[in-house]
Scaffold this motif. Structure first.
Motif, PDB file in Angstrom:
ATOM      1  N   UNK A  52       0.837  -1.199   0.000  1.00 32.88           N
ATOM      2  CA  UNK A  52       0.000   0.000   0.000  1.00 32.88           C
ATOM      3  C   UNK A  52       0.871   1.247   0.000  1.00 32.88           C
ATOM      4  N   UNK A  53       1.935   1.241   0.774  1.00 29.86           N
ATOM      5  CA  UNK A  53       2.842   2.393   0.791  1.00 29.86           C
ATOM      6  C   UNK A  53       3.406   2.647  -0.600  1.00 29.86           C
ATOM      7  N   UNK A  54       3.850   1.596  -1.270  1.00 28.30           N
ATOM      8  CA  UNK A  54       4.383   1.754  -2.626  1.00 28.30           C
ATOM      9  C   UNK A  54       3.291   2.313  -3.550  1.00 28.30           C
ATOM     10  N   UNK A  55       2.074   1.797  -3.420  1.00 29.51           N
ATOM     11  CA  UNK A  55       0.972   2.239  -4.279  1.00 29.51           C
ATOM     12  C   UNK A  55       0.587   3.691  -3.992  1.00 29.51           C
ATOM     13  N   UNK A  56       0.622   4.092  -2.730  1.00 28.87           N
ATOM     14  CA  UNK A  56       0.311   5.484  -2.385  1.00 28.87           C
ATOM     15  C   UNK A  56       1.331   6.425  -3.010  1.00 28.87           C
ATOM     16  N   UNK A  57       2.602   6.067  -2.888  1.00 34.07           N
ATOM     17  CA  UNK A  57       3.647   6.892  -3.497  1.00 34.07           C
ATOM     18  C   UNK A  57       3.482   6.916  -5.013  1.00 34.07           C
ATOM     19  N   UNK A  70      10.774  -0.956  -6.227  1.00 35.91           N
ATOM     20  CA  UNK A  70      12.146  -1.264  -6.629  1.00 35.91           C
ATOM     21  C   UNK A  70      13.076  -0.062  -6.458  1.00 35.91           C
ATOM     22  N   UNK A  71      12.605   1.123  -6.833  1.00 39.23           N
ATOM     23  CA  UNK A  71      13.495   2.281  -6.904  1.00 39.23           C
ATOM     24  C   UNK A  71      13.433   3.212  -5.696  1.00 39.23           C
ATOM     25  N   UNK A  72      12.344   3.181  -4.968  1.00 42.15           N
ATOM     26  CA  UNK A  72      12.171   4.117  -3.850  1.00 42.15           C
ATOM     27  C   UNK A  72      12.051   3.420  -2.490  1.00 42.15           C
ATOM     28  N   UNK A  73      12.209   2.111  -2.475  1.00 41.75           N
ATOM     29  CA  UNK A  73      12.018   1.316  -1.256  1.00 41.75           C
ATOM     30  C   UNK A  73      12.825   1.855  -0.078  1.00 41.75           C
ATOM     31  N   UNK A  74      14.118   2.022  -0.260  1.00 39.68           N
ATOM     32  CA  UNK A  74      14.975   2.447   0.850  1.00 39.68           C
ATOM     33  C   UNK A  74      14.555   3.805   1.384  1.00 39.68           C
ATOM     34  N   UNK A  80       9.524   6.072   6.729  1.00 42.66           N
ATOM     35  CA  UNK A  80       8.553   5.389   7.583  1.00 42.66           C
ATOM     36  C   UNK A  80       9.128   5.171   8.970  1.00 42.66           C
ATOM     37  N   UNK A  81      10.365   4.705   9.041  1.00 41.84           N
ATOM     38  CA  UNK A  81      11.026   4.475  10.324  1.00 41.84           C
ATOM     39  C   UNK A  81      11.156   5.777  11.113  1.00 41.84           C
ATOM     40  N   UNK A  82      11.545   6.856  10.440  1.00 38.06           N
ATOM     41  CA  UNK A  82      11.677   8.152  11.105  1.00 38.06           C
ATOM     42  C   UNK A  82      10.328   8.639  11.627  1.00 38.06           C
ATOM     43  N   UNK A  83       9.281   8.470  10.854  1.00 36.59           N
ATOM     44  CA  UNK A  83       7.940   8.896  11.277  1.00 36.59           C
ATOM     45  C   UNK A  83       7.459   8.074  12.467  1.00 36.59           C
ATOM     46  N   UNK A  84       7.746   6.780  12.454  1.00 38.61           N
ATOM     47  CA  UNK A  84       7.352   5.940  13.584  1.00 38.61           C
ATOM     48  C   UNK A  84       8.143   6.317  14.833  1.00 38.61           C
ATOM     49  N   UNK A  85       9.430   6.598  14.692  1.00 40.33           N
ATOM     50  CA  UNK A  85      10.237   7.047  15.831  1.00 40.33           C
ATOM     51  C   UNK A  85       9.706   8.351  16.408  1.00 40.33           C
ATOM     52  N   UNK A  86       9.310   9.270  15.539  1.00 43.21           N
ATOM     53  CA  UNK A  86       8.798  10.561  15.986  1.00 43.21           C
ATOM     54  C   UNK A  86       7.512  10.412  16.787  1.00 43.21           C
ATOM     55  N   UNK A  87       6.663   9.444  16.413  1.00 46.20           N
ATOM     56  CA  UNK A  87       5.413   9.264  17.143  1.00 46.20           C
ATOM     57  C   UNK A  87       5.627   8.559  18.469  1.00 46.20           C
ATOM     58  N   UNK A  88       6.732   7.842  18.592  1.00 49.71           N
ATOM     59  CA  UNK A  88       7.036   7.146  19.864  1.00 49.71           C
ATOM     60  C   UNK A  88       7.567   8.105  20.915  1.00 49.71           C
TER      61      UNK A  88
END
Length: 89
Positions: A52-57, A70-74, A80-88
């Motif tokens: 879903x994340x890939x499809x949204x982008x 394939x091209x934007x995964x990293x 995503x990791x940074x956003x999850x850290x910020x909410x924690x």
């Protein structure tokens, strides 16, 4: 929910997940971005995979979700990791 041509590449299930998260069209998705939209979908209790994340982008950029995966995964996973850290915090 808007017609699917408003968010290319997203099918009825993805659009329903977005609606359940209070995202009702391209303008909402553009305003919050693919990563935050994905997090809102997950927070709304929807069973969304990273596809879903890939499809949204892809809906925002006009790229096929498989190209995004394939091209934007990293970049997207780091965001995503940074956003999850910020909410924690």
């Amino acid at each position: 929910m808007p017609p699917s041509h408003d968010l290319p590449g997203l099918g009825p299930k993805s659009l329903a997940m977005l609606a359940a998260a209070g995202i009702h069209g391209r303008a909402d998705l553009e305003r919050i971005g693919s990563v935050q939209a994905y997090l809102r979908v997950k927070a709304a209790g929807q069973n969304a995979s990273l596809n879903l994340l890939w499809a949204l982008e892809g809906a925002l950029t006009g790229e096929d979700w498989r190209v995004v995966a394939r091209e934007e995964r990293t970049r997207l996973l780091l965001a995503l990791d940074a956003a999850q850290d910020a909410t924690r915090r």
